[in-house]
Design an enzyme around this catalytic site. Sequence first.
Site, PDB file in Angstrom:
ATOM      1  N   ASN A  28      -0.955 -13.699  -5.476  1.00  0.00           N
ATOM      2  CA  ASN A  28       0.120 -14.374  -4.209  1.00  0.00           C
ATOM      3  C   ASN A  28       0.885 -15.723  -5.055  1.00  0.00           C
ATOM      4  O   ASN A  28       0.620 -16.048  -6.553  1.00  0.00           O
ATOM      5  CB  ASN A  28      -0.839 -15.509  -3.216  1.00  0.00           C
ATOM      6  CG  ASN A  28      -0.976 -14.813  -2.058  1.00  0.00           C
ATOM      7  OD1 ASN A  28      -0.233 -13.548  -2.185  1.00  0.00           O
ATOM      8  ND2 ASN A  28      -2.280 -15.036  -1.379  1.00  0.00           N
ATOM      9  N   ARG A  61       2.407  -2.788   6.681  1.00  0.00           N
ATOM     10  CA  ARG A  61       1.340  -2.669   5.840  1.00  0.00           C
ATOM     11  C   ARG A  61       0.844  -3.824   6.646  1.00  0.00           C
ATOM     12  O   ARG A  61       1.988  -4.910   7.678  1.00  0.00           O
ATOM     13  CB  ARG A  61       1.284  -3.972   4.508  1.00  0.00           C
ATOM     14  CG  ARG A  61       1.475  -2.268   3.498  1.00  0.00           C
ATOM     15  CD  ARG A  61       2.059  -3.486   2.851  1.00  0.00           C
ATOM     16  NE  ARG A  61       2.146  -2.600   0.857  1.00  0.00           N
ATOM     17  CZ  ARG A  61       3.282  -1.919   0.665  1.00  0.00           C
ATOM     18  NH1 ARG A  61       4.333  -1.521   1.818  1.00  0.00           N
ATOM     19  NH2 ARG A  61       3.550  -1.451  -0.312  1.00  0.00           N
ATOM     20  N   HIS A  75       1.724  -8.613   4.540  1.00  0.00           N
ATOM     21  CA  HIS A  75       2.968  -8.525   3.582  1.00  0.00           C
ATOM     22  C   HIS A  75       3.790  -6.678   3.612  1.00  0.00           C
ATOM     23  O   HIS A  75       3.545  -6.359   3.026  1.00  0.00           O
ATOM     24  CB  HIS A  75       2.157  -8.237   2.252  1.00  0.00           C
ATOM     25  CG  HIS A  75       0.917  -9.322   1.942  1.00  0.00           C
ATOM     26  ND1 HIS A  75       1.084 -10.392   1.003  1.00  0.00           N
ATOM     27  CD2 HIS A  75       0.308  -9.534   1.974  1.00  0.00           C
ATOM     28  CE1 HIS A  75       0.879 -10.976   0.517  1.00  0.00           C
ATOM     29  NE2 HIS A  75      -0.491 -10.798   1.245  1.00  0.00           N
TER      30      HIS A  75
HETATM   31 FE1  HDE Z   1      -4.750  -8.889   0.978  1.00  0.00          FE
HETATM   32  N1  HDE Z   1      -4.108  -7.309   1.988  1.00  0.00           N
HETATM   33  N2  HDE Z   1      -6.131  -9.362   2.209  1.00  0.00           N
HETATM   34  N3  HDE Z   1      -4.744 -10.798  -0.446  1.00  0.00           N
HETATM   35  N4  HDE Z   1      -2.363  -8.788  -0.087  1.00  0.00           N
HETATM   36  C1  HDE Z   1      -3.019  -6.108   1.703  1.00  0.00           C
HETATM   37  O1  HDE Z   1      -2.969  -4.150   1.474  1.00  0.00           O
HETATM   38  C2  HDE Z   1      -6.877  -8.412   2.652  1.00  0.00           C
HETATM   39  C3  HDE Z   1      -5.470 -11.492  -0.006  1.00  0.00           C
HETATM   40  C4  HDE Z   1      -1.877  -9.277  -1.224  1.00  0.00           C
HETATM   41  O2  HDE Z   1       3.290  -5.933  -1.627  1.00  0.00           O
HETATM   42  C5  HDE Z   1      -3.149  -4.631   2.355  1.00  0.00           C
HETATM   43  O3  HDE Z   1      -1.946  -2.254   1.054  1.00  0.00           O
HETATM   44  C6  HDE Z   1      -8.291  -9.005   3.036  1.00  0.00           C
HETATM   45  C7  HDE Z   1      -5.990 -12.667  -1.316  1.00  0.00           C
HETATM   46  C8  HDE Z   1      -0.841  -9.028  -1.476  1.00  0.00           C
HETATM   47  O4  HDE Z   1       1.360  -3.722  -1.086  1.00  0.00           O
HETATM   48  C9  HDE Z   1      -5.015  -5.204   3.441  1.00  0.00           C
HETATM   49  C10 HDE Z   1      -8.329  -9.775   2.178  1.00  0.00           C
HETATM   50  C11 HDE Z   1      -4.423 -12.489  -1.606  1.00  0.00           C
HETATM   51  C12 HDE Z   1      -1.066  -8.034  -0.562  1.00  0.00           C
HETATM   52  C13 HDE Z   1      -5.259  -6.787   2.432  1.00  0.00           C
HETATM   53  C14 HDE Z   1      -6.984 -10.400   1.644  1.00  0.00           C
HETATM   54  C15 HDE Z   1      -3.754 -10.863  -0.690  1.00  0.00           C
HETATM   55  C16 HDE Z   1      -1.921  -7.572   0.119  1.00  0.00           C
HETATM   56  C17 HDE Z   1      -2.400  -5.017   3.899  1.00  0.00           C
HETATM   57  C18 HDE Z   1      -9.392 -11.144   2.112  1.00  0.00           C
HETATM   58  C19 HDE Z   1      -4.300 -13.265  -3.394  1.00  0.00           C
HETATM   59  C20 HDE Z   1       0.376  -6.826  -0.877  1.00  0.00           C
HETATM   60  C21 HDE Z   1      -1.466  -3.694   2.961  1.00  0.00           C
HETATM   61  C22 HDE Z   1     -11.020 -10.238   1.887  1.00  0.00           C
HETATM   62  C23 HDE Z   1      -4.267 -13.227  -4.037  1.00  0.00           C
HETATM   63  C24 HDE Z   1       0.452  -5.939  -1.727  1.00  0.00           C
HETATM   64  C25 HDE Z   1      -1.963  -3.079   1.895  1.00  0.00           C
HETATM   65  C26 HDE Z   1       1.216  -5.231  -1.983  1.00  0.00           C
HETATM   66  C27 HDE Z   1      -2.131  -6.476   1.287  1.00  0.00           C
HETATM   67  C28 HDE Z   1      -6.970  -6.561   2.822  1.00  0.00           C
HETATM   68  C29 HDE Z   1      -6.756 -11.356   0.726  1.00  0.00           C
HETATM   69  C30 HDE Z   1      -2.779 -10.351  -1.600  1.00  0.00           C
HETATM   70  C31 HDE Z   1      -4.698  -5.177   4.958  1.00  0.00           C
HETATM   71  C32 HDE Z   1      -9.643  -8.646   3.759  1.00  0.00           C
HETATM   72  C33 HDE Z   1      -6.747 -13.652  -1.835  1.00  0.00           C
HETATM   73  C34 HDE Z   1      -0.327  -9.249  -2.581  1.00  0.00           C
HETATM   74  O5  HDE Z   1      -5.706  -4.519   2.565  1.00  0.00           O
END
Ligand code: HDE
Length: 712
Positions: free
Chosen positions: A166, A90, A93
Amino acid sequence: MSNKNPNNSEQKSQMAGADAPDKQNTSTKLDQLEQYRRDATGQALTTNQGVKIADNQNSLKAGVRGSTLLEDFILREKITHFDHERIPERIVHARGVGAHGYFQAYEGNEKYTKAGFLTDPSIQTPIFVRFSTVQGPRGSADTVRDIRGFAIKFYTQEGNYDLVGNNAPVFFVQDGIKFPDFVHAVKPEPHNEVPTGGSAHDTFWDFVSLVPESAHAVMWAMSDRAIPRNLRSMQGFGVHTFRLINAEGKGVFVKFHWTPKQGLSQLLWDEAQKLAGKDPDFHRRDLYDAIEAGNYPEWELGIQVIEEEDEMKFDFDLLDPTKLIPEELVPVTPIGKFVLNRNVDNFFAEIEQIAFCPGHVVPGIDFTNDPLLQARLFSYTDTQISRLGGPNFHQLPINKPVCPFHNSQRDAMHQGHIHKGQAAYQPNSIDQNWPAETPAAAQYGGFESYQERIDGNKIRQRSESFSDHFSQARLYYQSLAKHEQKHVVDAYTFELSKVERPHIREREVNEVLAYIDLDLAQQVADNLGITLNKPKDQNNAEVKPSKKLTMEAFAPKDIKAKKIAVLVHDQVNGDQVKAIQKWAESESAVAEVLTPTPAPVKDLKKAEVASDGMQKAEPSIAYDAVIIVDGDNLDAVKADGVTKHYLQEAYKHLKPIIFLGDKSELIDRLDLTKDKGTLVTDRFDQVKDQFKQLIIDHRVWEREPAAEGIPA
Ligand code: HDE
């Protein structure tokens, strides 16, 4: 949803959902997930084509010492598969672990939502949770300072719902367009790929000191929340404001919270750093062991509910993901609980291949216009396409819905279904227009987006209502307990000490911290030798602390799964060891007898006391409390540097310690100061209740100043 067979009956309606869903059938079964599991016990070893293999030890060669033949299809197939065993990790994460479990709703949620899994308390909905760190790669250490991901997939009868949260309620940036910048800044630096699993470096602090909207989330990252003791003791948050919709179509805004029954607990920074070396798998091991031992972690899911008419009543914007709603303003309403009760069989197939997406919602749950959330709705599916090799990743067992799913999407890489029928399009008359749409009315179950009135110009601009970046950072800091505040000061000092460019350190202190809290800024400035310039427009007004922001507000009620190190040597008092073990078992705690070597020791009656591990290999940092048992062996203990260090380290990390009988002499000898956490007694039974309370309290905070004098 009904599944009428169009071949058997003339389709009267184009609505597949014309029948109301049968509640009887909504109860889900875990075994539906099991059908893909493979067990090779008792089976012949074969190639992927099913040919039985006679020799899996030797490749096919021209003569016993000869060169290997290209003809060897068994070798080629095995090596080719091996060459492609990894998939891209990933982007963020990457380091994570997970487990299966179930969710069960409480009564009375139908006033908020029509989602079946949230409104029918008789259903146990299967779930999968993945915990993660954000910054580090797959092989990084578990205990680094970082926000933790806490993503839940609910396999509901109305489709999969992903709550991708989170362990902090706020995020670093307000608009998705800033996310790649933020991630590039926090990730290891591009020229030397350093550091692994941490934010203590120039590019991170460069970015956040230039982007004040990050101030609040950075404060969470510098607090004890970012070094959790284990994954079972973390809160989770949905971060964004979401919307729930009930059967009458009425919507409310909600913030999701989930709180561990086990209470919250943290590592000390020194422990976190040591564990990163001594046991980089500390968190994943803990979760696995707790579940294997039947100590199933449990969380309560809750919502803060805001009526639509109250949308504008706060002094921050509900759509701003850098803000939380203090629980004094809107209390958390419990809506259900979830339990993790089953470990995975295979890390890759389940934890690595699970694909979350905040866009996976079910009827009764919808989005808001939070600009961070809006960008997330696109990103996750997009990233899975390169990570999991195409758009059919939803067919992987861990991602597959447990309810029926049919549509006209066809082909593509790794197509696992054989679709029948000629008409992969709609409308069609060849297949009687199947699969058909379902009306949105609650009794049918078709998904309908919430009808929100939008009126505005197409514009690239941040709303004025998103512009206060410091008040809530101040609220968080001022709501913390004194020891938590001290740790925040220490964390900023540590991280900024690793920043090489002085202007970045100064900017963080003078242009961010000084606006949050002058006292905090002054302490960090003093530690770093920076002159604090008090800003003229600083608003250092005292805030009304919010009680639920300190970790102290979430103490556990019991010591289930807490780990106690029981230090023994030859000639130990075996009866005392037995009494401790019996008590620990009755409390569902884990007491491990640690010996000088892996061999058992002899007690005073010459009976063997079995070893659960040796003191050198099972360090005090992995335990919540320590007991050193009495016996006829004080001189041996005094000569044992490992044991002495064990006790000093446990003391330094503010853990309760029982010195039994003759071992009380060690307190003075090791230069420890007696306090409420150093219990001295001849019989364990006399102090067990006191000891239990100390373990519930987790740390002896008042010891912290004295403990600073003990070497690391
Ligand atoms: Fe993520 N985030 N994120 N994120 N995120 C990913 O998805 C992204 C954000 C969070 O256990 C990716 O499958 C963007 C907030 C978790 O598989 C990706 C933005 C929060 C996990 C991605 C955010 C998160 C990810 C990486 C802003 C808390 C792990 C691989 C617009 C509410 C999930 C994937 C797991 C994972 C993108 C912001 C939490 C790259 C573009 C806010 C827990 O798609």
